[in-house]
Design a protein around this motif. Structure first.
Motif, PDB file in Angstrom:
ATOM      1  N   GLY A  90       0.820  -1.192   0.000  1.00  0.00           N
ATOM      2  CA  GLY A  90       0.000   0.000   0.000  1.00  0.00           C
ATOM      3  C   GLY A  90       0.857   1.247   0.000  1.00  0.00           C
ATOM      4  N   LYS A  91       0.206   2.381   0.149  1.00  0.00           N
ATOM      5  CA  LYS A  91       0.898   3.656   0.125  1.00  0.00           C
ATOM      6  C   LYS A  91       1.419   4.006   1.518  1.00  0.00           C
ATOM      7  N   ILE A  92       2.646   4.459   1.580  1.00  0.00           N
ATOM      8  CA  ILE A  92       3.247   4.924   2.824  1.00  0.00           C
ATOM      9  C   ILE A  92       3.300   6.440   2.788  1.00  0.00           C
ATOM     10  N   LYS A  93       2.869   7.047   3.922  1.00  0.00           N
ATOM     11  CA  LYS A  93       2.984   8.490   4.074  1.00  0.00           C
ATOM     12  C   LYS A  93       3.767   8.777   5.343  1.00  0.00           C
ATOM     13  N   TYR A  94       4.725   9.691   5.246  1.00  0.00           N
ATOM     14  CA  TYR A  94       5.445  10.078   6.436  1.00  0.00           C
ATOM     15  C   TYR A  94       5.826  11.540   6.304  1.00  0.00           C
ATOM     16  N   LYS A  95       5.989  12.185   7.451  1.00  0.00           N
ATOM     17  CA  LYS A  95       6.342  13.593   7.452  1.00  0.00           C
ATOM     18  C   LYS A  95       6.969  13.969   8.786  1.00  0.00           C
ATOM     19  N   ALA A  96       7.660  15.075   8.787  1.00  0.00           N
ATOM     20  CA  ALA A  96       8.251  15.628  10.005  1.00  0.00           C
ATOM     21  C   ALA A  96       8.283  17.137   9.871  1.00  0.00           C
ATOM     22  N   ILE A  97       7.957  17.831  10.955  1.00  0.00           N
ATOM     23  CA  ILE A  97       7.883  19.286  10.907  1.00  0.00           C
ATOM     24  C   ILE A  97       9.275  19.906  10.732  1.00  0.00           C
ATOM     25  N   ASP A  98      10.258  19.398  11.497  1.00  0.00           N
ATOM     26  CA  ASP A  98      11.588  20.012  11.493  1.00  0.00           C
ATOM     27  C   ASP A  98      12.414  19.548  10.291  1.00  0.00           C
ATOM     28  N   TYR A  99      12.720  18.271  10.237  1.00  0.00           N
ATOM     29  CA  TYR A  99      13.528  17.811   9.107  1.00  0.00           C
ATOM     30  C   TYR A  99      13.415  16.314   8.941  1.00  0.00           C
ATOM     31  N   THR A 100      13.823  15.878   7.737  1.00  0.00           N
ATOM     32  CA  THR A 100      14.037  14.469   7.419  1.00  0.00           C
ATOM     33  C   THR A 100      15.477  14.333   6.940  1.00  0.00           C
ATOM     34  N   LYS A 101      16.260  13.482   7.615  1.00  0.00           N
ATOM     35  CA  LYS A 101      17.687  13.357   7.346  1.00  0.00           C
ATOM     36  C   LYS A 101      18.008  11.953   6.848  1.00  0.00           C
ATOM     37  N   ILE A 102      18.799  11.876   5.777  1.00  0.00           N
ATOM     38  CA  ILE A 102      19.275  10.595   5.240  1.00  0.00           C
ATOM     39  C   ILE A 102      20.800  10.565   5.395  1.00  0.00           C
ATOM     40  N   GLN A 104      23.831   8.308   4.629  1.00  0.00           N
ATOM     41  CA  GLN A 104      24.292   7.126   3.890  1.00  0.00           C
ATOM     42  C   GLN A 104      25.488   6.461   4.565  1.00  0.00           C
ATOM     43  N   LYS A 105      26.308   7.250   5.216  1.00  0.00           N
ATOM     44  CA  LYS A 105      27.501   6.687   5.846  1.00  0.00           C
ATOM     45  C   LYS A 105      27.140   5.738   6.979  1.00  0.00           C
ATOM     46  N   ASN A 106      26.213   6.160   7.834  1.00  0.00           N
ATOM     47  CA  ASN A 106      25.816   5.329   8.978  1.00  0.00           C
ATOM     48  C   ASN A 106      24.563   4.504   8.708  1.00  0.00           C
ATOM     49  N   LYS A 107      24.077   4.560   7.451  1.00  0.00           N
ATOM     50  CA  LYS A 107      22.895   3.798   7.039  1.00  0.00           C
ATOM     51  C   LYS A 107      21.678   4.100   7.954  1.00  0.00           C
ATOM     52  N   MET A 108      21.350   5.373   8.087  1.00  0.00           N
ATOM     53  CA  MET A 108      20.261   5.774   8.976  1.00  0.00           C
ATOM     54  C   MET A 108      19.381   6.830   8.304  1.00  0.00           C
ATOM     55  N   ILE A 109      18.101   6.785   8.639  1.00  0.00           N
ATOM     56  CA  ILE A 109      17.126   7.783   8.200  1.00  0.00           C
ATOM     57  C   ILE A 109      16.446   8.318   9.452  1.00  0.00           C
ATOM     58  N   THR A 110      16.391   9.637   9.580  1.00  0.00           N
ATOM     59  CA  THR A 110      15.862  10.261  10.793  1.00  0.00           C
ATOM     60  C   THR A 110      14.733  11.230  10.438  1.00  0.00           C
ATOM     61  N   LEU A 111      13.580  11.091  11.179  1.00  0.00           N
ATOM     62  CA  LEU A 111      12.454  12.021  11.102  1.00  0.00           C
ATOM     63  C   LEU A 111      12.381  12.720  12.449  1.00  0.00           C
ATOM     64  N   TYR A 112      12.386  14.069  12.453  1.00  0.00           N
ATOM     65  CA  TYR A 112      12.490  14.805  13.711  1.00  0.00           C
ATOM     66  C   TYR A 112      11.369  15.838  13.835  1.00  0.00           C
ATOM     67  N   ASP A 113      10.817  15.920  15.074  1.00  0.00           N
ATOM     68  CA  ASP A 113       9.798  16.897  15.466  1.00  0.00           C
ATOM     69  C   ASP A 113       8.448  16.617  14.796  1.00  0.00           C
ATOM     70  N   SER A 126       5.601  10.278  16.827  1.00  0.00           N
ATOM     71  CA  SER A 126       6.604  10.418  17.868  1.00  0.00           C
ATOM     72  C   SER A 126       7.371  11.722  17.654  1.00  0.00           C
ATOM     73  N   GLY A 127       8.152  12.099  18.680  1.00  0.00           N
ATOM     74  CA  GLY A 127       9.017  13.257  18.512  1.00  0.00           C
ATOM     75  C   GLY A 127      10.129  12.996  17.518  1.00  0.00           C
ATOM     76  N   ILE A 128      10.656  11.753  17.528  1.00  0.00           N
ATOM     77  CA  ILE A 128      11.727  11.374  16.598  1.00  0.00           C
ATOM     78  C   ILE A 128      11.553   9.920  16.216  1.00  0.00           C
ATOM     79  N   ILE A 129      11.743   9.627  14.967  1.00  0.00           N
ATOM     80  CA  ILE A 129      11.745   8.263  14.450  1.00  0.00           C
ATOM     81  C   ILE A 129      13.057   8.064  13.693  1.00  0.00           C
ATOM     82  N   VAL A 130      13.847   7.037  14.078  1.00  0.00           N
ATOM     83  CA  VAL A 130      15.141   6.736  13.462  1.00  0.00           C
ATOM     84  C   VAL A 130      15.131   5.298  12.979  1.00  0.00           C
TER      85      VAL A 130
END
Length: 907
Positions: A90-102, A104-113, A126-130
């Motif tokens: 299905g369709k995935i929707k995600y968002k963050a008020i402050d920022y979305t960070k990718i 590549q070096k540490n293989k992490m995606i961060t959604l903040y605020d 949540s406040g932060i999703i990593v």
């Protein structure tokens, strides 16, 4: 160019990783919410994730919302095979008020605020999703605001299951997780666990868990602290050592282990009895038994009491419902009561019972047919002697009634209505019972034979109409001692009554309404009587004659009435601007001929003196009259209302108030009577005062004829016998005044539903009914929504209500001229604080010169608990009772219930 190609390749890889790992996030979330709790993985770090604003990095990609579609539009390349297998359902929707960070070096995606992620029926906020797509792990946690306060706690929801921990960390590959301070609800139970561990899809372990039914799970007024818990979601909780905390203070109440059922559906189980001590029946165990969840549509509770002197009680309670069809309940109670010891002079034994059944049909179920039931029958002394409840209002009531009915409407032309009804009426003083088993009624709607189908019915001819009605009854008259025995059917009376009313109405002189009509009645009986004098026994013998017999009667009637008004104007500048008097006079005439052909004679004694009788005189529909009836009836109806200047000066129209809603005078004159032609004059009236808070009703009977010294009416007017124009034979007046501090807001006052169901009053004028079967909600039930109404200065808005009832009765039938009834009843309730309630019911009888039944009520709302104290200080119903316990049905056995029962003597 080389740099641009390299950048293009990295961009494709990042997008591929983003899609794949978001799928893993959602897939893991799906498994984590199957139960009511989530689990922890043993191989993950042991500290919760907390992020503050200074954790931000420079590699930030601002984004408002990204939609990822199911279709994979990226062409085959040299990416690892792991990423190529990712497919979304299905369709995935995600968002963050402050920022979305990718990263590549540490293989992490961060959604903040105010990070949010939605997939199918899963919601993660949540406040932060990593997400660490190298370790196959996802983290969600709270964040700090500018003041250093933790905000934006994780909220994980799937369907109706919600988990709100401080932080959550899970591995979407191994499906193991750690949850810190998880909060969840299962029915009435709320649970907060320090650390949760998932063993498999159906078993979970939790460390240091708080179990409560409080609305505030973070700061509950009480809870059970369990060091270790094994949880089967949706089914049960099994704990180790558990003890109870009240206001975060440990109590000596503990269990080495405990079991808590957790299910959205009703579960069968054991109901723990309560221990009591009574002076007459000894020690007892009350209200113990079984609860059987037989179906989603009905249940059954089997309860019992046992007393050490041999008394016992049994109760069967069942509720049933079918959505959009019907709802109802059964309640069958039986008590075997023993007082004293066998061989003692005050030894007594009796059996009492009570049966209640209520059934109501949803109006949407079937518009053309309806079935309903309201049954309250049993021993006449049940409410006076029952040991399992205090029913003062029902105790004072001397009538029990029941009705079960089925009706059917046939939408034909004309319409036909059928009904079948069984009724029961029981006098608890005389113990006499009258029943109809059953009553059959059918009627054909009015037929206008001379009126056009679509035209206006106007005039004497077009308004001629007739109906057909049939009524059949089987009446039984018996007593308590013969109820449910074969003897009760031996004296049954039955019959059918047919009636055809013919009538018409029209206007004369524009302002007068005239109606005229005739009634034809035919009665069928299957049992009549015969009388004859038996010379051997020297008395008259009445014998029953079985077989069909019938009689026919008819009568004529007419009435003439009108309405006129009189207005008294006092001026627009006066407080009372005008008073309007409405008068509705009417004159009626009724003629019924003599039907002496249905009368016979019999010898009264050996001398041969003859007496007339009719063989139908014991019939349920009466017997034909022997004398002509030629009556003229007079009736005058009055009402008075006034227009007054409203206090609100902005209003242009005056305010209308009712001064006297009705004042009726009625009497009749029998033209055919040789004496005593005038019937007594009946005057009755009523009105509502003080914005309809006080209801006033009065009535009196005035007899124009004099009486002898023995009280017999004679054919001499009272004024001709040296008296007044009329002789007052009776009079009565009742006042009912009910008001409260919230009347202007239209708030509902407290009621007494159980008392009304038992046959008593709906209000608490005679106290509230106390049923010991379930004390969790017994009197003025508290509502958690009242928290929003609390104010700092509560004493300025203390809610209260007050009910007053006054009754005065005068009797002068035989010149006794005395007050036979004069009593005042009062009932009041007040909220001393938002959670303290006090009530009292009492009264005074001015004739007997004594205080009537008195009850004091105190109640404390303890949020998840309730406490009450009831006290009746004196009289035959002297009683006190104290109760404190948990409101929720899950923990209903956590209570303290102490009381003294009235010293009742069985009769």
């Amino acid at each position: 160019m080389a740099f641009q190609k390299l950048s293009h390749i990295f961009t494709k890889i990042a997008l591929k990783h983003l899609r794949t790992n978001l799928f893993h996030i959602v897939l893991s979330a799906f498994f984590l919410t199957i139960g009511s709790f989530h689990a922890m993985a043993q191989d993950l770090p042991k500290k919760p994730l907390i992020v503050s604003p200074e954790n931000k990095t420079d590699s930030i990609v601002p984004v408002k919302e990204i939609d990822i579609i199911i279709a994979d539009t990226i062409k085959k390349d040299s990416l690892p095979e792991t990423f190529k297998k990712a497919l979304l359902e299905g369709k995935i929707k995600y968002k963050a008020i402050d920022y979305t960070k990718i990263d590549q070096k540490n293989k992490m995606i961060t959604l903040y605020d105010q990070a949010e992620l939605y997939y199918q029926d899963i919601e993660l906020q949540s406040g932060i999703i990593v997400m660490n797509y190298e370790k196959n792990e996802v983290y969600a946690g709270r964040i700090k605001d500018s003041t250093g306060t933790y905000t934006q706690y994780p909220k994980f929801k799937q369907g109706s299951n919600i988990v709100e921990p401080d932080s959550i960390r899970f591995n979407y590959k191994t499906k193991k997780a750690l949850i810190w301070n998880s909060r969840t609800e299962q029915g009435d139970i709320k649970l907060k666990g320090e650390i949760s561990k998932k063993e498999n899809d159906s078993v979970y372990f939790i460390k240091n868990a708080r179990i409560t039914t409080s609305s505030d799970i973070d700061d509950p007024e009480y809870y059970f602290l369990s060091r270790k818990i094994k949880l089967v979601p949706g089914k049960k909780v099994v704990t180790g050592f558990t003890n109870m905390y009240i206001a975060n203070v440990p109590t000596p109440l503990f269990l080495p282990f405990a079991f808590f059922p957790m299910s959205d559906k009703s579960q069968s189980g054991i109901i723990v009895p309560a221990f009591q001590d009574t002076r007459r029946q000894g020690y007892s165990l009350q209200n113990g038994g079984l609860y059987l969840a037989l179906s989603d549509y009905y249940d059954l509770a089997i309860l019992g009491d046992y007393y050490t002197n041999g008394s016992y009680g049994l109760r069967f309670q069942s509720s049933y419902a079918l959505k959009y069809r019907f709802i109802g309940s059964f309640n069958i109670r039986f008590e075997n009561l023993i007082q004293s010891e066998r061989g003692f002079p005050d030894y007594s034994k009796s059996n009492i019972y009570n049966i209640q059944w209520s059934h109501s049909q949803d109006s949407k179920a079937n518009p053309s047919s309806r079935f309903s039931a309201s049954v309250n029958l049993g021993s006449s002394r049940y409410y006076q002697q029952s040991l399992n409840q205090i029913n003062i209002g029902s105790n004072l009531n001397n009538n029990l009634s029941s009705s079960v009915s089925y009706s059917k409407t046939f939408n034909s032309t004309p319409q036909v209505n059928l009904s079948l009804t069984a009724t029961h009426n029981q006098n608890t003083n005389t113990q006499e019972i009258n029943m109809t088993l059953p009553t059959f009624q059918a009627s054909v709607d009015r037929i206008f034979p001379f009126a056009p189908k679509d035209g206006i019915k106007k005039g004497i001819i077009k308004n001629i109409n007739f109906q057909y009605n049939i009524r059949g009854e089987n009446r039984i008259r018996t007593t308590d001692s013969l109820f449910f025995k074969s003897e009760m059917f031996k004296e049954a009376r039955n019959g059918f009554q047919h009636s055809i009313p013919l009538s018409t109405n029209f206007k004369i002189f524009k302002h007068f309404s005239l109606s005229a009509g005739s009634n034809y009645n035919e009665v069928w009986y299957f049992k009549t009587i015969d009388k004859e004098f038996d010379s051997d026994l020297n008395r008259v013998i009445t014998t029953e004659v079985n077989g069909f017999d019938s009689y026919r009667t008819y009568d004529f009637n007419s009435s003439l009435g009108t309405t006129f008004y009189g207005t008294f104007n006092f001026g627009d500048n006066k407080k009372i601007q005008s008073i309007r008097h409405t008068v509705r006079p009417s004159v009626s005439y009724n003629f019924t001929p003599s039907f002496e052909k249905y009368y016979d004679t019999y010898a009264m004694d050996a001398s041969g003196r003859m007496q007339e009788f009719t063989r139908f005189e014991q019939g349920i529909f009466g017997s034909p009259g022997k004398n002509n009836s030629n009556n003229i009836g007079f009736n005058i109806g009055n009402s008075f209302e006034a227009k007054i200047t409203d206090k609100d000066t902005t209003l242009t129209e005056p305010k209308k108030i009712m001064l006297l809603s009705n004042l009726n005078l009625s009497t009749s004159y029998n033209i055919a009577a040789d004496s005593l032609s005038w019937s007594p004059l009946r005057i009755s009236g009523g009105t509502n005062l003080f914005d309809n808070k006080m209801a006033v009703n009065f009535a009196t009977t005035l007899d124009p004829y004099a009486i002898t010294n023995t009280g017999k009416r004679i054919n001499t007017f009272n004024i001709d016998n040296g008296g007044s124009l009329f002789r007052m034979t009776s009079a009565n007046m009742t006042l009912n005044y009910s008001f409260s501090s919230s009347d202007k807001k239209g708030a509902d006052k407290s009621n007494n539903d159980q008392g009304a169901k038992n046959g008593g009053r709906e209000d608490d004028l005679f106290g509230t009914n106390i049923d010991f079967t379930d004390r969790r909600r017994n009197q003025t039930d508290s509502d958690d929504s009242s928290d929003s109404k609390l104010t700092e200065f509560f004493n300025a808005i203390m809610p209260w209500d007050l009910t007053l009832a006054y009754s005065l009765t005068y009797s002068n039938v035989n010149r006794e001229s005395r007050i036979t009834g004069n009593s005042l009843m009062i009932s009041g309730n007040i909220d001393i604080t938002p959670r303290w309630k006090m009530g009292v019911s009492s009264g005074y009888d001015f004739v007997q010169k004594g205080v009537t039944f008195t009850q004091f009520r105190f109640e404390r709302d303890l949020l998840s608990w309730r406490m009450d104290f009831n006290w009746s200080p004196y009289g035959t119903n002297a009683y006190w009772g104290f109760y404190i316990g948990v409101k929720s049905a899950v923990f209903r056995d956590i209570k303290h219930d102490k009381r003294s029962l009235p010293d009742r003597v069985l009769r």
